[in-house]
Design a protein around this motif. Structure first.
Motif, PDB file in Angstrom:
ATOM      1  N   ILE A 158       7.690 -43.816  -6.212  1.00  0.00           N
ATOM      2  CA  ILE A 158       7.509 -42.470  -6.797  1.00  0.00           C
ATOM      3  C   ILE A 158       6.324 -41.763  -6.119  1.00  0.00           C
ATOM      4  CG2 ILE A 158       6.976 -41.188  -8.925  1.00  0.00           C
ATOM      5  CD1 ILE A 158       8.207 -43.618 -10.458  1.00  0.00           C
ATOM      6  N   GLU A 159       5.229 -42.492  -5.993  1.00  0.00           N
ATOM      7  CA  GLU A 159       4.018 -41.933  -5.386  1.00  0.00           C
ATOM      8  C   GLU A 159       4.306 -41.481  -3.945  1.00  0.00           C
ATOM      9  OE1 GLU A 159       1.390 -41.402  -7.061  1.00  0.00           O
ATOM     10  OE2 GLU A 159      -0.175 -41.084  -5.582  1.00  0.00           O
ATOM     11  N   HIS A 160       5.065 -42.289  -3.212  1.00  0.00           N
ATOM     12  CA  HIS A 160       5.376 -41.935  -1.818  1.00  0.00           C
ATOM     13  C   HIS A 160       6.287 -40.705  -1.749  1.00  0.00           C
ATOM     14  CE1 HIS A 160       3.265 -45.415  -0.561  1.00  0.00           C
ATOM     15  NE2 HIS A 160       4.111 -46.263  -1.113  1.00  0.00           N
ATOM     16  N   LEU A 161       7.165 -40.564  -2.742  1.00  0.00           N
ATOM     17  CA  LEU A 161       8.031 -39.376  -2.752  1.00  0.00           C
ATOM     18  C   LEU A 161       7.221 -38.113  -3.059  1.00  0.00           C
ATOM     19  CD1 LEU A 161      11.173 -40.862  -4.544  1.00  0.00           C
ATOM     20  CD2 LEU A 161      11.118 -39.912  -2.232  1.00  0.00           C
ATOM     21  N   LEU A 162       6.197 -38.244  -3.884  1.00  0.00           N
ATOM     22  CA  LEU A 162       5.336 -37.090  -4.191  1.00  0.00           C
ATOM     23  C   LEU A 162       4.505 -36.699  -2.968  1.00  0.00           C
ATOM     24  CD1 LEU A 162       4.146 -38.115  -7.787  1.00  0.00           C
ATOM     25  CD2 LEU A 162       5.622 -36.198  -7.218  1.00  0.00           C
ATOM     26  N   ASP A 163       3.866 -37.694  -2.355  1.00  0.00           N
ATOM     27  CA  ASP A 163       3.058 -37.411  -1.156  1.00  0.00           C
ATOM     28  C   ASP A 163       3.949 -36.945  -0.006  1.00  0.00           C
ATOM     29  OD1 ASP A 163       0.679 -38.015  -2.345  1.00  0.00           O
ATOM     30  OD2 ASP A 163       0.666 -40.106  -1.716  1.00  0.00           O
ATOM     31  N   GLY A 164       5.138 -37.553   0.076  1.00  0.00           N
ATOM     32  CA  GLY A 164       6.074 -37.217   1.150  1.00  0.00           C
ATOM     33  C   GLY A 164       6.506 -35.768   1.082  1.00  0.00           C
ATOM     34  N   TYR A 165       6.698 -35.273  -0.125  1.00  0.00           N
ATOM     35  CA  TYR A 165       7.105 -33.878  -0.284  1.00  0.00           C
ATOM     36  C   TYR A 165       6.072 -32.939   0.343  1.00  0.00           C
ATOM     37  CZ  TYR A 165       8.593 -29.536  -2.468  1.00  0.00           C
ATOM     38  OH  TYR A 165       9.015 -28.246  -2.677  1.00  0.00           O
ATOM     39  N   LEU A 166       4.801 -33.236   0.047  1.00  0.00           N
ATOM     40  CA  LEU A 166       3.706 -32.426   0.575  1.00  0.00           C
ATOM     41  C   LEU A 166       3.668 -32.506   2.108  1.00  0.00           C
ATOM     42  CD1 LEU A 166       1.676 -30.840  -1.128  1.00  0.00           C
ATOM     43  CD2 LEU A 166       0.070 -32.732  -0.885  1.00  0.00           C
ATOM     44  N   ALA A 167       3.837 -33.703   2.614  1.00  0.00           N
ATOM     45  CA  ALA A 167       3.800 -33.911   4.070  1.00  0.00           C
ATOM     46  C   ALA A 167       4.954 -33.166   4.758  1.00  0.00           C
ATOM     47  CB  ALA A 167       3.874 -35.400   4.372  1.00  0.00           C
ATOM     48  N   ILE A 168       6.136 -33.253   4.161  1.00  0.00           N
ATOM     49  CA  ILE A 168       7.319 -32.600   4.755  1.00  0.00           C
ATOM     50  C   ILE A 168       7.156 -31.081   4.736  1.00  0.00           C
ATOM     51  CG2 ILE A 168       9.802 -32.185   4.447  1.00  0.00           C
ATOM     52  CD1 ILE A 168       9.872 -35.128   3.296  1.00  0.00           C
ATOM     53  N   MET A 169       6.682 -30.573   3.597  1.00  0.00           N
ATOM     54  CA  MET A 169       6.520 -29.123   3.475  1.00  0.00           C
ATOM     55  C   MET A 169       5.497 -28.600   4.472  1.00  0.00           C
ATOM     56  SD  MET A 169       8.518 -27.634   1.591  1.00  0.00           S
ATOM     57  CE  MET A 169       9.906 -28.140   0.626  1.00  0.00           C
ATOM     58  N   LYS A 170       4.469 -29.409   4.718  1.00  0.00           N
ATOM     59  CA  LYS A 170       3.443 -28.980   5.664  1.00  0.00           C
ATOM     60  C   LYS A 170       4.003 -28.928   7.080  1.00  0.00           C
ATOM     61  CE  LYS A 170      -0.565 -29.871   8.139  1.00  0.00           C
ATOM     62  NZ  LYS A 170      -1.274 -30.871   8.887  1.00  0.00           N
ATOM     63  N   VAL A 171       4.784 -29.944   7.430  1.00  0.00           N
ATOM     64  CA  VAL A 171       5.274 -30.028   8.808  1.00  0.00           C
ATOM     65  C   VAL A 171       6.449 -29.064   9.028  1.00  0.00           C
ATOM     66  CG1 VAL A 171       6.396 -31.554  10.486  1.00  0.00           C
ATOM     67  CG2 VAL A 171       4.453 -32.391   9.149  1.00  0.00           C
TER      68      VAL A 171
END
Lengths: 244, 170
Positions: free
Chosen positions: B92-105
């Motif tokens: 779950i934590e990785h999906l939350l952080d991943g969302y931020l990372a994807i949106m940034k890139v």
């Protein structure tokens, strides 16, 4: 729940404590706590707390600040169905399915609280939350009102198929001051099956000026009793047969 | 405060610079309105996203967090995704952080998708994040690599083969 069902619908139970302390916790505390629990909760993960704020400093300048929160550290047992979450003077215990019994959950709460207290500079509690999340699966050709006594009252004239609903009610318990019981009943989105899953979330929070750990057992029992009572009153007998 | 590199890398370059500056001169950070106009677009969007993710992270219930992920991702097979996440709640934590990372890139306006995939023959199952993008293929490939270097490489040991991502050119 004390009333035993063969297949209880509980998918998560949560007990959270906010402790009264003038001192903010630090990472040394986290390390000491981990030492105490690591045999049973060897896995850990950090949820970082950071916030960005923009403020008008004067007419021509804007200042920005980073606001740091003490992070929440999660500790998991090997099966990852028992979680301890440690924040700043905040301790949360999550117990995911399969749920055995209130007695077992309560024992576990006390084991963890005792370990916490051996290293904490306070044993006074400011707030307790006890929360149960129940998932009830019903065939979509059934009438939900046959299963749920707490249910949105939808006028018959609205001649449309219901898709999803979300019902939220707050109660106050007469026995306790500064308390709130939140009941949230909502459907879980899933159009891919012919099952409607309903989540019944009952959350009882009590606030105190300061509560000693010695008084905790009876308070928790009363809170659990209240939650169980609401659970039983929200469901029809037909619904309860699903759990046996 | 030490930032985990995974999280730090999800911030924009401007924010990283400000953060570095902030750590040194914590009481005196001011920027002019002209400066802020230049960075507002990235900054405010990022601010909003960070706030949104932080709010989801503060939710104490694991089940509610899983449900809240649907604010970020379209669950293609919700029941299977829920069950899989309950088997390994650290994802779950990785999906939350991943969302931020994807949106940034990728800075995509499209909603991300999440799918549970299973290969019964290989006895293998996983969650796949699907990133829809209108960008040209060459640029998508470059951003995929950037996402890997900024985020995924730091969590690959933790998620193993349980989480991956693909892009979907539109």
């Amino acid at each position: 729940m004390t009333k035993k069902y063969k297949n209880p619908p509980i998918i998560e139970s949560i007990c959270a404590f906010q402790f009264l302390s003038k001192e903010a916790q630090d990472f040394i505390f986290v390390g000491q706590f981990y030492e105490k629990i690591k045999e049973e909760f060897p896995l850990r993960q950090q949820k970082l707390g950071v916030d960005l704020l923009l403020r008008n400093k004067d007419e021509s300048r804007i200042s920005h600040e980073f606001e740091f929160h003490f992070p929440i550290i999660q500790f998991f047992n090997q099966n990852k169905n028992f979680v301890i979450q440690l924040g700043n003077n905040l301790l949360t215990i999550n117990y995911l399915k399969p749920y055995a019994s209130w007695e077992e959950f309560k024992d576990k709460i006390f084991q963890i609280i005792e370990k916490y207290n051996t290293i904490s500079n306070t044993n006074l509690i400011q707030k307790i939350t006890l929360r149960y999340l129940n998932q009830i699966n019903i065939n979509d050709n059934e009438n939900l009102a046959d299963y749920l006594l707490l249910y949105p009252n939808i006028p018959q004239n609205i001649n449309l198929d219901k898709k999803n609903f979300n019902l939220y009610v707050e109660f106050k318990d007469k026995e306790f001051e500064n308390n709130i019981i939140k009941v949230n009943l909502h459907t879980l989105k899933d159009e891919t099956t012919n099952i409607i899953s309903v989540l019944l979330d009952i959350d009882f929070t009590l606030s105190f000026n300061s509560l000693s750990i010695n008084e905790l057992s009876s308070i928790l029992n009363k809170m659990h009793f209240e939650i169980e009572n609401i659970f039983e009153l929200c469901l029809t007998e037909k619904c309860k047969t699903l759990f046996n | 405060m030490i930032f985990p590199i995974t999280y730090y890398n999800t911030l924009s370059t401007e924010t990283q610079k400000i953060l570095q500056h902030h750590q040194e001169y914590i009481d005196d950070i001011t920027i002019t309105k002209k400066d802020i106009n230049e960075i507002t677009k990235t900054y405010v969007n990022e601010h909003f996203l960070i706030k949104q993710i932080e709010e989801l992270k503060r939710e104490p219930s694991i089940i509610t967090q899983i449900e809240s992920l649907q604010k970020l991702y379209i669950f293609k097979n919700p029941r299977e995704i829920r069950n899989f996440l309950l088997q390994d709640i650290t994802l779950i934590e990785h999906l939350l952080d991943g969302y931020l990372a994807i949106m940034k890139v990728f800075q995509t306006g499209e909603k991300l998708e999440l799918e549970y995939v299973i290969d019964a023959e290989e006895n293998w199952d996983a969650l796949t994040i699907i990133i829809p993008s209108h960008l040209p293929i060459k640029q998508i490939i470059r951003l995929e690599r950037e996402l890997f270097e900024n985020w995924f490489v730091y969590i690959i040991d933790q998620v193993g083969n349980k989480l991956n991502y693909i892009t979907k050119p539109l």
